[in-house]
Design an enzyme around this catalytic site. Sequence first.
Site, PDB file in Angstrom:
ATOM      1  N   TYR A 111      30.503 -33.064  18.272  1.00 58.37           N
ATOM      2  CA  TYR A 111      29.590 -32.105  18.902  1.00 58.37           C
ATOM      3  C   TYR A 111      28.206 -32.720  19.030  1.00 58.37           C
ATOM      4  O   TYR A 111      27.588 -33.079  18.027  1.00 58.37           O
ATOM      5  CB  TYR A 111      29.561 -30.843  18.038  1.00 58.37           C
TER       6      TYR A 111
ATOM      7  N   LYS B 230      32.145 -32.231  22.533  1.00 64.62           N
ATOM      8  CA  LYS B 230      31.443 -31.047  23.028  1.00 64.62           C
ATOM      9  C   LYS B 230      30.035 -31.517  23.363  1.00 64.62           C
ATOM     10  O   LYS B 230      29.262 -31.866  22.480  1.00 64.62           O
ATOM     11  CB  LYS B 230      31.415 -29.935  21.983  1.00 64.62           C
TER      12      LYS B 230
END
Length: 371
Positions: A200, A228
Amino acid sequence: MSVAYQQMSAFKSSNSWANDAAFRFVRPNSSTTCNRRARWMSPKAAVIPNFHLPMRSFEVKNRTSTDEIKSLRLITAIKTPYLPDGRFDLEAYDALVNMQIEDGADGVIVGGTTGEGQLMSWDEHIMLIGHTINCFGMSIKVIGNTGSNSTREAIHATEQGFAVGMHAALHINPYYGKTSLEGMVSHFKCVLPMGPTIIYNVPSRTGQDIPPSVIQSLAESTNLAGVKECMGHDRINTYTKTGITVWSGNDDECHDSKWDHGATGVISVASNLVPGLMRELMFGGKNPSLNAKLLPLIKWLFCEPNPIGVNTALAQLGVVRPIFRLPYAPLPLAKRVEFVNIVGAIGRENFIGEKDVEVLDDDEFILVGRY
């Protein structure tokens, strides 16, 4: 001879560092006198190899391949609701997850920023991951946020998360106490062997970007499911051109990221409220009119740092109690009135729950500092 002694002996004999001169005293030669003190030669960098084996299981129940995680298009960063004393409201939580399943979400992130993992003890965190897998693991993919700015904590939490059955892990780069790019790579390499992993990148929260060079150096791992990414379309293009799976981390960009820039899908906050519409946005083909219809809601959700907006909205929809763990506090009255109007414009039937949307008075919210 004990088993432990045999294991350590084997370890020492199989590692070159144990016999490296840098780790030994220099013995005096035969011409030196016995009372001369031995010299110790300090190594420039003494790196002890990691001899801890990953604590993992290959039993097949609930096991998910990395390719299965790569195929997910709509992943909801699920909200964690609370009881009046600040403990988890599991009945409300179960209802939220069931509504995600019914409206077509592929997966949920448990204990992420939206789920307020940063306000949980690790006991709470792992319990909620285990509960979600136990109740819903056959119907939806469960991705546990087991990242930390401490590598030791990230390893421990990820071991526990996979042990209780999560399908994949979400990992952030070390935040606040930032590290070098080499340290970042080493951090991620410590957790990747345990199972499918999404990395992420959200520099607005961590204070440090994860550049593509770091991801490229990790791409050889079969457990890297993807990224992400919150750095916009250009960064997403960088990954899609090199075959790395990427999800948009920005609800306001996810439609164009998916249909114009090749993102696999979105890890979404807005889908807590309108999972059916977010699924249509990710599965139904290019739809600029639907995207434009949702943008006022998305803008409202992020008028203050997430998860303040989604917490307020879910309370107004009557699907969770209006309880906040501090330091989060509800949006002010004017914003709550604005949300009621947004729901009317999009259509109450497109939002989760069955109760009428309410403004709620300030004194209906409970802010909990100790729990």
